[in-house]
Each structure stands twice: as C-alpha cells, then as structure tokens.
Design a protein around this motif. Structure first.
Motif, PDB file in Angstrom:
ATOM      1  N   GLU A  47      41.291  52.754  62.727  1.00 14.65           N
ATOM      2  CA  GLU A  47      40.707  52.214  63.944  1.00 14.65           C
ATOM      3  C   GLU A  47      41.102  50.747  64.149  1.00 14.65           C
ATOM      4  OE1 GLU A  47      36.490  52.514  63.668  1.00 14.65           O
ATOM      5  OE2 GLU A  47      36.330  51.252  61.877  1.00 14.65           O
ATOM      6  N   ARG A  49      42.689  47.582  65.476  1.00  9.78           N
ATOM      7  CA  ARG A  49      43.180  47.245  66.814  1.00  9.78           C
ATOM      8  C   ARG A  49      42.921  48.348  67.833  1.00  9.78           C
ATOM      9  NH1 ARG A  49      47.222  43.003  67.239  1.00  9.78           N
ATOM     10  NH2 ARG A  49      47.369  41.880  65.253  1.00  9.78           N
ATOM     11  N   GLY A  50      41.959  49.227  67.557  1.00 17.05           N
ATOM     12  CA  GLY A  50      41.646  50.322  68.463  1.00 17.05           C
ATOM     13  C   GLY A  50      42.661  51.439  68.474  1.00 17.05           C
TER      14      GLY A  50
END
Length: 239
Positions: A47, A49-50
């Motif tokens: 997850e 940096r998205g």
C-alpha cells in the motif's frame, strides 16, 4: 519465491509472497477490483504510495496484481523491483489505450507484439544501435490461445509507448498511425526492456478506452471496472 524480509522504497510486502506471475494495471483501484472479484485467499502485499498490491489464487494457481501508476518512469521502477528484488518471472500489463486506427474501436482488445516509443529509456543500456522492443512470444502465444478459447477477438501488432500525454505536436499521432501503430499508451516499452534485460517474460494487453481521432471515450469508472475481458485473459496466464 518467498518475499519474507524483502522490501524496497516502493514495495513493502511485510512477508506476504509475491507470485511469479503478476498482473500490472496502471490504476491501483483496478488492481483492487481484480483482487475483490476474481481472486481467492487474497492478501494485500503493498500500500506504499497508494499503489495497492495483492496476492491470491485463480483456479488454484497463485497470482499477484499491483498497480503501477502512469508512464515510463513509474512502471520502470515497479517492474524493475518486482523482477530483480522479488523474483517475478511473468509480468502482464493490463491497461487502457487510445486507438489511432479507424477500425479499432472502444472496448477492442490489443496484444502489444511490439512497442514503438518516443522515450529515451533505452539509453541506460548503452546499446550500439536501436533496440527492437517486443513482447515475450511465450506469453503472447498463451494469451492468444486463451482469447481464442473464450471467443474474444483481439488485434495483435505494434503499439506506441509515449512519454507525452498532452502532445504539443498535433500531427504526431497521425504520423504514428501511418506507420501502422494500433494505439497509444505509456508503459509497454519500459516494461518490455526491463523484462528483456533480466531474461523474464512480459506482455502488454490493452483495452481501447478512447479513440484519439474520433474523440470517443469511456468513463473513469468503466476503465476501472468494465475492462473484464482482458482481465480474464491475463488471469489464465498464471503458472
């Protein structure tokens, strides 16, 4: 291979295994959609940096999926780390593309046999000439067989991997079109070069999301969730 104790600045699996075969949509929410709707026994492995990544099983075979973001630089980083740090052997980009041929329409599926590019990504390899950027024939052959079995028509040919989304030269796409380029996207060239240098397999499977000359386009939600045929083809490539 086990990814226990391995991490990079961009991928932190926390001990979760990353499979040797991975699907790589640009949009991390498309990765989540695939994990939620196609995979079993799913565990999230990234997850940072998205950029969401998941490992699960499809028809009993282990497979991973992770977003890569947009453009040469982004997929260049993620694919290099997946190959060289986490031991991924088969990388299948599942992305959207803009058609530049009149007979290639919204939702059509394209297999990128070759990747023309305006990127200078190849300069790092210090090659004494121009490099022909191509897909892994092994994956291409398997994908075509799967598409035929499912009755999904596909186009196979040369695509453009461009570093430029908003091009200051309004004639650029017309000239690429005259050379037989099917469609434009932004990632295949870097993916194919990273895979070639490492001796692993890569294939880019695309769904036409817009037509550059006809000014037709799909919605963001459709690009995230409706391009299921290319997802089904790619999932069948799990080892």
């Amino acid at each position: 291979m086990s990814t226990k104790h391995k991490e990079t600045p961009h991928i932190k699996p926390n001990g979760v295994e990353i499979a040797e075969t991975i699907l790589l949509p640009g949009d991390p929410l498309r990765a989540k959609f695939i994990a939620d709707n196609f995979l079993e026994d799913v565990v999230q492995f990234n997850e940072v940096r998205g950029m969401l990544g998941y490992t699960g099983t499809f028809k009993g075979k282990k497979i991973s999926v992770m977003g890569t973001g947009m453009g040469t630089a982004s997929i260049g980083i993620y694919s290099w780390e997946l190959i060289n740090v986490f031991g991924v052997k088969n990388l299948i980009r599942i992305g959207s593309a803009g058609s530049i041929q009149d007979d290639l329409n919204l939702y059509d599926i394209v297999f990128a046999m070759g990747s023309a590019t305006d990127s200078n990504y190849a300069h790092q390899f210090n090659l004494p000439g121009h490099y022909s950027i191509t897909a892994s024939y092994e994956l291409l052959e398997k994908a075509k067989k799967v598409a035929d079995e499912k009755g999904y028509p596909v186009r196979i040919g040369n695509v453009l991997a461009s570093d430029v989304f908003y091009n200051a030269d309004p004639t650029a796409m017309e000239r690429w079109s005259k050379m037989g380029i099917l469609c434009a996207e932004m990632e295949s060239a870097a993916l194919y070069m990273n895979a070639a240098q490492a001796g692993v397999n890569a294939l880019c499977i695309l769904t036409i999301s817009d037509h550059i000359f006809k000014h037709e386009k799909t919605t963001q939600l459709e690009r995230q969730t409706a391009f299921t045929k290319m997802m089904e083809i790619a999932l069948e490539l799990a080892e």
